[in-house]
Design an enzyme around this catalytic site. Structure first.
Site, PDB file in Angstrom:
ATOM      1  N   ASP A 173      59.155 -18.573  16.051  1.00  0.00           N
ATOM      2  CA  ASP A 173      60.584 -18.528  15.739  1.00  0.00           C
ATOM      3  C   ASP A 173      60.848 -19.126  14.362  1.00  0.00           C
ATOM      4  OD1 ASP A 173      60.999 -17.516  18.342  1.00  0.00           O
ATOM      5  OD2 ASP A 173      61.143 -19.542  19.162  1.00  0.00           O
ATOM      6  N   HIS A 200      62.656 -20.610  23.647  1.00  0.00           N
ATOM      7  CA  HIS A 200      61.807 -19.588  23.016  1.00  0.00           C
ATOM      8  C   HIS A 200      62.059 -18.222  23.651  1.00  0.00           C
ATOM      9  CE1 HIS A 200      58.466 -17.934  20.794  1.00  0.00           C
ATOM     10  NE2 HIS A 200      57.766 -17.673  21.883  1.00  0.00           N
TER      11      HIS A 200
END
Length: 338
Positions: A173, A200
């Site tokens: 990310d 996530h």
């Protein structure tokens, strides 16, 4: 043409890999024959901090290990296959990276992966508790929002849980946020840093572009919203681009290697190693949360706060809490009832 070539290990060292003398370190990759596992094995074989590389999967790892072992870097690669070799694969590991499990397919959410991957993670963590209870565990297997709580419960049951040594790898990310921000802001990508907090998956991924460095005044509120959405949907973007024939394997392997390298540097006593990771946390009311973490000889040395958030980020933080809480509870329930 020959003088123009540089070895991959030289290139990796220039990407902040340390090449100084360090203690011998064993890294185990569980799921090493898979789409993430194979490029991750390559990258860890090239890391000069790794002296022993243990490659485990249910099948195919002898070939991966043989392939890696031909690379002229110091790490000794060895393949292990099947349940009866799992203990030997793990014995003495300093860092265990877990990309094992099935990948996302078109139309599949991270939650759809749960029933398959949860069982795999539980079995692997049971073995870790037995064979290398002091290892740093880097969880890549999705859904990370649930698999990290599952691992924690397994380790608690075994009496080996140390919250400082369990990490959900959310580095992809951060990698995406940096790349997308650099492209939009027109700044050098190798100089960019963007903290990413939360979880996530989908809206639980919250990039803090207000804290991005170098700062940019050229991005509008709409630009920030679009960058946030693209970071949150990065996995889907890759799945769709591969037309159902794969997921984010190369970028995830790179991100996994970056985070594992940070863990190794921390273990070796390097100062000021800070990465974002999904860990046990008191930053919010949720028991697990991704934020900046200072790494050291014991794993997590310090879980850092969120800093000052923009109004948009504060709104995003409140929106993600319900979904993240549900994912955490789902993981805990699975671990306690199976």
């Amino acid at each position: 043409m020959r003088p123009m070539l540089k070895s991959a290990s030289q290139l990796l060292r220039r990407r902040n890999y340390s090449s100084a003398a360090n203690p011998e370190r064993k890294v185990a990759i569980l799921g090493a024959a898979g789409g993430i596992g194979q490029p991750l094995a390559l990258l860890m074989k090239l890391n000069p901090l790794v002296s022993s590389l243990s490659l485990y999967d249910i099948a195919g790892t002898p070939g991966v290990a043989a392939d890696c072992s031909h690379i002229n870097s110091p790490a000794l690669a060895k393949g292990f296959m099947g349940d009866d070799q799992l203990g030997e694969a793990l014995e003495g590991s300093d860092v265990v990276i877990i990309p094992a499990g099935v990948p996302r397919k078109p139309g599949m959410t991270r939650d759809d992966l749960f029933n398959i991957n949860a069982g795999i993670v539980k079995a692997l963590c049971t073995a870790i508790a037995k064979h290398c209870p002091n290892a740093l565990v880097n969880m890549i297997s999705n859904p990370v929002n649930s698999t990290v709580p599952i691992a924690a419960e397994v380790f608690k049951k075994a009496g080996t849980y140390d919250e400082k040594k369990l990490f959900g790898v959310t580095t992809l990310d951060v990698v995406r946020a940096r790349t997308f921000y650099a492209g939009k802001a027109g700044v050098p990508v190798n100089e960019v840093n963007v903290p990413v907090v939360g979880g996530h998956a989908g809206i639980t991924i919250l990039p803090l572009f207000s804290q991005a460095t170098p700062a940019s005044n050229s991005l509008s509120d709409e630009d920030i919203k679009a960058l946030t959405k693209r970071t949150q949907d990065g996995g889907t973007e890759v799945v769709e681009a591969k037309a159902g024939k794969g997921s984010a394997t190369l970028s995830m392997a790179y991100a996994g290697a970056v985070f594992a390298d940070a863990c190794l540097k921390g273990l070796n006593g390097a100062p000021d190693i800070v990465e974002c990771s999904y860990v046990q946390s008191t930053v919010t009311e949720l028991p697990f949360f991704a934020s900046k973490v200072r790494l050291g000889k014991n794993g997590v040395e310090e879980v850092l706060g969120l800093g000052e958030l923009s109004a948009f980020e504060k709104e995003g933080l409140e929106k993600l809490k319900g979904e993240l809480k549900s994912s955490i509870e789902k993981g805990i329930k699975f671990a306690q009832s199976n």
